[in-house]
Scaffold this motif. Structure first.
Motif, short mmCIF file in Angstrom:
data_model
loop_
_atom_site.label_atom_id
_atom_site.label_comp_id
_atom_site.label_asym_id
_atom_site.label_seq_id
_atom_site.Cartn_x
_atom_site.Cartn_y
_atom_site.Cartn_z
N GLY A 188 -11.26 6.01 7.78
CA GLY A 188 -11.72 5.65 6.44
C GLY A 188 -13.20 5.87 6.34
O GLY A 188 -13.84 6.36 7.26
N LEU A 246 0.87 -1.17 0.00
CA LEU A 246 0.00 0.00 0.00
C LEU A 246 0.90 1.22 0.00
O LEU A 246 1.83 1.30 0.80
CB LEU A 246 -0.89 0.02 1.25
CG LEU A 246 -1.89 -1.13 1.39
CD1 LEU A 246 -2.33 -1.26 2.83
CD2 LEU A 246 -3.09 -0.90 0.51
N ARG A 259 -1.64 5.49 6.21
CA ARG A 259 -0.65 6.44 6.70
C ARG A 259 0.58 5.66 7.11
O ARG A 259 0.49 4.47 7.40
CB ARG A 259 -1.20 7.20 7.91
CG ARG A 259 -2.43 8.02 7.62
CD ARG A 259 -3.18 8.30 8.90
NE ARG A 259 -3.43 7.04 9.59
CZ ARG A 259 -3.91 6.94 10.82
NH1 ARG A 259 -4.16 8.00 11.52
NH2 ARG A 259 -4.10 5.76 11.37
N SER A 266 -6.92 5.87 3.10
CA SER A 266 -5.58 6.21 2.67
C SER A 266 -4.63 5.78 3.77
O SER A 266 -4.66 6.35 4.86
CB SER A 266 -5.45 7.72 2.45
OG SER A 266 -6.35 8.12 1.46
N SER A 324 1.51 4.98 0.78
CA SER A 324 0.88 5.92 1.72
C SER A 324 0.26 7.07 0.95
O SER A 324 0.78 7.49 -0.08
CB SER A 324 1.91 6.44 2.72
OG SER A 324 2.84 7.25 2.06
N GLU A 325 -0.84 7.55 1.46
CA GLU A 325 -1.61 8.67 0.91
C GLU A 325 -2.36 8.32 -0.37
O GLU A 325 -3.16 9.11 -0.84
CB GLU A 325 -0.76 9.95 0.68
CG GLU A 325 0.24 10.31 1.79
CD GLU A 325 -0.37 10.39 3.19
OE1 GLU A 325 -1.57 10.62 3.29
OE2 GLU A 325 0.39 10.19 4.15
N ASN A 326 -2.11 7.17 -0.97
CA ASN A 326 -2.98 6.73 -2.05
C ASN A 326 -4.28 6.24 -1.44
O ASN A 326 -4.31 5.87 -0.27
CB ASN A 326 -2.35 5.59 -2.84
CG ASN A 326 -1.35 6.08 -3.86
OD1 ASN A 326 -0.88 7.21 -3.75
ND2 ASN A 326 -1.01 5.25 -4.82
N THR A 327 -5.33 6.22 -2.24
CA THR A 327 -6.60 5.76 -1.72
C THR A 327 -6.89 4.35 -2.20
O THR A 327 -6.68 4.05 -3.37
CB THR A 327 -7.72 6.72 -2.15
OG1 THR A 327 -7.38 8.02 -1.67
CG2 THR A 327 -9.05 6.32 -1.57
N TYR A 328 -7.32 3.53 -1.28
CA TYR A 328 -7.63 2.14 -1.62
C TYR A 328 -9.05 1.81 -1.20
O TYR A 328 -9.55 2.34 -0.22
CB TYR A 328 -6.67 1.19 -0.88
CG TYR A 328 -5.25 1.34 -1.37
CD1 TYR A 328 -4.77 0.58 -2.42
CD2 TYR A 328 -4.41 2.26 -0.78
CE1 TYR A 328 -3.49 0.73 -2.88
CE2 TYR A 328 -3.11 2.43 -1.24
CZ TYR A 328 -2.66 1.65 -2.30
OH TYR A 328 -1.39 1.82 -2.75
N GLU A 339 -12.92 2.60 2.23
CA GLU A 339 -12.11 3.48 1.39
C GLU A 339 -11.18 4.23 2.32
O GLU A 339 -11.65 4.96 3.20
CB GLU A 339 -13.03 4.44 0.62
CG GLU A 339 -12.28 5.30 -0.37
CD GLU A 339 -13.20 6.27 -1.11
OE1 GLU A 339 -14.39 6.37 -0.76
OE2 GLU A 339 -12.71 6.91 -2.04
#
Ligand SMILES: *[C@@H]1O[C@H](CO)[C@@H](O)[C@H](O)[C@H]1NC(C)=O
Ligand SMILES: *[C@@H]1O[C@H](CO)[C@@H](O)[C@H](O)[C@H]1NC(C)=O
Ligand SMILES: *[C@@H]1O[C@H](CO)[C@@H](O)[C@H](O)[C@H]1NC(C)=O
Ligand SMILES: *[C@@H]1O[C@H](CO)[C@@H](O)[C@H](O)[C@H]1NC(C)=O
Ligand SMILES: *[C@@H]1O[C@H](CO)[C@@H](O)[C@H](O)[C@H]1NC(C)=O
Ligand SMILES: *[C@@H]1O[C@H](CO)[C@@H](O)[C@H](O)[C@H]1NC(C)=O
Ligand SMILES: *[C@@H]1O[C@H](CO)[C@@H](O)[C@H](O)[C@H]1NC(C)=O
Ligand SMILES: *[C@@H]1O[C@H](CO)[C@@H](O)[C@H](O)[C@H]1NC(C)=O
Ligand SMILES: *[C@@H]1O[C@H](CO)[C@@H](O)[C@H](O)[C@H]1NC(C)=O
Ligand SMILES: *[C@@H]1O[C@H](CO)[C@@H](O)[C@H](O)[C@H]1NC(C)=O
Ligand SMILES: *[C@@H]1O[C@H](CO)[C@@H](O)[C@H](O)[C@H]1NC(C)=O
Ligand SMILES: *[C@@H]1O[C@H](CO)[C@@H](O)[C@H](O)[C@H]1NC(C)=O
Length: 665
Positions: A308, A275, A328, A326, A277-281, A324
């Motif tokens: 989330g 993952l 950290r 992001s 960091s700071e991307n959205t999953y 959803e």
């Protein structure tokens, strides 16, 4: 024949009035004899009728031979010889026949011939209408015919109710909720009904057998038992039906069984191995099998995950929860769990989890080695910095910066770097300033915040050179001693030195101290007072190592200027001559520089200017001031309080229209 005789008798009765009693008696006996004789061949038709509804008692009146016709139809109740209903067709057409009924059936009975066979309709059947009815049909020619009808009055059941064994109250439409594994028994209670109703059970429409538990005068109870409830029993429809006739619809009652179900599976549907960091999953968790609908929660460790947004969808049996979020850097290495539980059942939760592998640029924090002493660092101390780095993937380089300039390892300069540490040995004041460390990995490079290093130091003279001060006898000169120091509270000591003497100057002679400056007014009284004045500062760190030195010498005229060059220049269309010389000795006093320009042949002065700055002999003369003459010479000199220097001459200056002229001394 006998029938004919009876009919005849009836007719007589109608005609003869008072005389008829005797005749009837005879005939009645006759008739009874006839019944007994014909008993055997008469078949009985069974007819049922529902209480309050109508009954149809059949009686075939079709003649067997052509040309024959009905004479009379008579209905009797039981073995009574008194008719309860009759139709007399004699001498008239059938639809104008005379009819008669006794009071017991009068408004309720009518004979219909449109049906096949014809029938006596009895309305509003009551319980006492039950019994045997006989119909006698007399024809004009054919023999009399007899029929017998056995009327049974049916009273349908009045009430149907369901309840669960051992529970209070009746069930309406839903039974439960229950849990899987428990025994489940449901009872159907039916009230009323003659003959006693039959109870049947249907499970999801399929007939099954119940067990009669109670069968009283008026109440029948049938029980259906499921020894162990299974998941499949959810939504099962249990229908109980009670009936004692086909004439009216049966009484029915249905309930649906509610069963609470544990979730069967909880699955995080894709578990990203990395993952950023700071991307959205979006992570989706699927929970199956819970009834009622599962409650889905996301947890980090054992704490509800709050950073989330979750969206729940799916249907009643499969619930999808999408998280959803992001990630950290702090989330790295933690467990992310999805928990599905039946909100109505205890201890039914299931979980799925995975470890978050969050990659992020380094998090860098710079700390000074011993924070207790950080405010109290002075020259000669050793200082130690630590660069704390958290990074995934691991950092591969640390860079140190001092005042934005990259530091390099230099043991001889006392700069030592090890993995995450910077050691500055025996620092001096140049080591003070702003420090940062930077760490980098695949995700990027991060700088720490600035950590200032304050190095306290003993006073140091601001000017390295010896300052020459010229003074005449009895002349007072102000000598300013300026030092740099941290802390900047400095005490000063002044001394005088010449070849013969060395003594501290009395405090009374100070003009005053002001932090890092001290001013001293000095007046040489005789030749012996010329020499070196020294100034020492002292602060909390220590005493100045080398003093500031002021050489007081007898003041003289300045030395002449030399090495002058002349340039012509055009600046904003103004032509200028610029003359620059090298200054000589100032004689121990402040000097000014002058230039004078003379016309060559006439010796008329054309310009008389000071240097453009006081510190250096640089002069500018606008060419316009000299024109129209073209031939000049210049003199330059310095002067101070003691007088003028010798002059320096610059001869043979020729001005052309816009040419350059160079002179020499
Ligand atoms: C008429 O029927 C009743 C019962 O229905 C019976 O008790 C009685 O003896 C019968 N009488 C005759 C004359 O058959
Ligand atoms: C019986 O007689 C009444 C009049 O007395 C008549 O209205 C009715 O139609 C008759 N019923 C039949 C079936 O002939
Ligand atoms: C008439 O029917 C009832 C029950 O329906 C029965 O018990 C009785 O025996 C029957 N009578 C005759 C004469 O068939
Ligand atoms: C149970 O029945 C209700 C109502 O008919 C229906 O909405 C629900 O989907 C059913 N549940 C299951 C698990 O079949
Ligand atoms: C996550 O799901 C939401 C809602 O369905 C959608 O708006 C968003 O674009 C999705 N984000 C990613 C990174 O797929
Ligand atoms: C619920 O959804 C799942 C998958 O979307 C589907 O397989 C299942 O048949 C659905 N069940 C009901 C009762 O709608
Ligand atoms: C669940 O547990 C709580 C407390 O332990 C209890 O009050 C409740 O009745 C339980 N519910 C069920 C369905 O067992
Ligand atoms: C649920 O589990 C807890 C501890 O695991 C236990 O104390 C409690 O009795 C359980 N409740 C039920 C209803 O099983
Ligand atoms: C190390 O420090 C010394 C003394 O300050 C300096 O002369 C030398 O150039 C430095 N060496 C490097 C590689 O910077
Ligand atoms: C150190 O940083 C401070 C503020 O961050 C700044 O005001 C100061 O000028 C810096 N000093 C040097 C020597 O760069
Ligand atoms: C100290 O000297 C400086 C520079 O000469 C001056 O600006 C400042 O006002 C002085 N302060 C005091 C307290 O005399
Ligand atoms: C005059 O100036 C030149 C160059 O600027 C220099 O080489 C020379 O030494 C100077 N002469 C004197 C006496 O200063």
């Amino acid at each position: 024949m006998a029938a004919d005789a009876r009919l005849f008798a009836l007719s007589l009765r109608l005609i003869l009035g008072g005389f008829y009693i005797l005749v009837i008696l005879i005939l009645c006996i006759n008739a009874d004899e006839n019944w007994d004789k014909d008993d055997d061949p008469i078949s009985t038709v069974e007819v049922s009728a529902v209480l309050g509804k109508s009954a149809s008692l059949p009686c075939d009146i079709e003649p067997t031979t052509r040309g024959d016709g009905v004479y009379m139809v008579l209905w009797f109740r039981g073995n009574s010889s008194k008719p309860i209903y009759s139709i007399d067709v004699r001498g008239r057409s059938f639809n104008r026949a005379l009819n008669w009924s006794d009071e017991m059936v009068r408004p309720r009975a009518r004979f219909v011939t449109v049906s096949q066979p014809a029938a006596l309709i009895l309305e509003a059947i009551a319980l006492h209408d039950e019994g045997i009815y006989r119909c006698r049909v007399d024809f004009r020619k054919s023999p009399t015919r007899n029929f017998q009808v056995n009327l049974t009055v049916i009273n349908p059941p009045s009430e149907i109710m369901m309840y669960v064994s051992l529970e209070r109250g009746y069930i309406d439409t839903i039974v439960g909720p229950y849990q899987v594994g428990k025994e489940f028994g449901i009872s159907c209670e039916v009230r009323g009904g003659k003959p006693p109703p039959i109870i049947t059970w249907f499970v999801n429409g399929v007939e099954v057998n119940g067990r009669i538990k109670e069968n009283n005068q008026n109440i029948i109870v049938s029980v259906l038992t499921v020894p162990q409830l299974r998941r499949e029993h959810l939504n099962t429809t249990y229908k109980c039906r009670a009936t004692n006739t086909k004439l009216v619809p049966p009484l029915e009652k249905s309930v649906v069984l509610e069963v609470y179900l544990k979730p069967l599976s909880v699955t995080i549907m894709s578990k990203p191995s990395i993952l950023i960091s700071e991307n959205t999953y979006n992570l989706t968790c699927e929970v199956t099998g819970s009834h009622p609908r599962a409650k889905v929660t996301w947890l980090e460790g054992n704490v509800e995950f709050e950073s989330g947004r979750t969206i729940n969808n799916g249907n009643t049996s499969v619930v999808y929860s999408t998280l959803e979020f992001s990630p950290r850097p702090e989330d790295h290495g933690k467990q992310l769990k999805c928990r599905g539980e039946n909100p109505k059942l205890n201890n039914t939760s299931l979980e799925d989890l995975f470890h978050l592998n969050v990659v992020f640029p380094p998090k860098v924090q710079l700390e000074i080695g011993n924070p207790l002493n950080a405010q109290n660092i002075k020259e000669e101390d050793d200082v130690y910095f630590e660069c704390k780095v958290r990074a995934n993937p691991e950092y591969h380089r640390i860079t140190w910066k001092h005042n934005e300039i990259i530091l390099v390892q230099n043991a001889s300069a006392g700069i030592v770097m090890s993995s995450q540490n910077l050691v500055l040995q025996k620092i001096n004041r140049e080591n003070g300033g702003n420090y940062t460390c930077l760490a980098s990995n695949d995700r990027g490079e991060t700088s720490s915040t600035v950590v200032p290093l304050r190095v306290q130091f003993a006073p140091v003279c601001k000017t390295k050179e010896v300052t020459i001060i010229g003074a005449s006898i009895d002349e007072s000169v102000k000598i300013r001693c300026e030092v740099e120091a941290d802390p900047n509270e400095v005490d000063f000591v002044w001394e005088f030195n010449n070849s013969g003497e060395n003594f501290e100057l009395a405090p009374a002679k100070f003009d005053g101290n002001n932090g890092t400056t001290s001013e001293f007014i000095y007046t040489p009284m005789s030749e012996r007072d010329y020499g070196a004045l020294t100034c020492w500062g002292r602060n909390a760190i220590g005493k100045q190592k080398t003093p500031c030195v002021y050489q007081v010498i007898p003041a003289v005229k300045p030395s002449p200027l030399n090495n002058c060059t002349i340039k012509a220049s055009v600046n904003q269309s103004i032509e200028t001559l610029e003359i620059e010389c090298t200054p000589g000795y100032d004689g121990g006093l402040r000097q000014d520089f002058r230039l004078e320009a003379y016309e060559a042949h006439t010796n008329i002065i054309r310009a008389n200017v000071s240097s453009i700055i006081p510190e250096a002999p640089i002069f500018r003369i606008p060419v316009a001031d000299l024109l129209p003459a073209t031939h000049f010479y210049l003199i330059v000199y310095a002067k101070n309080a003691k007088g003028r220097s010798d002059v320096s001459h610059l001869e043979d200056i020729m001005l052309r229209d816009s040419g350059k002229q160079t002179g020499n001394n």
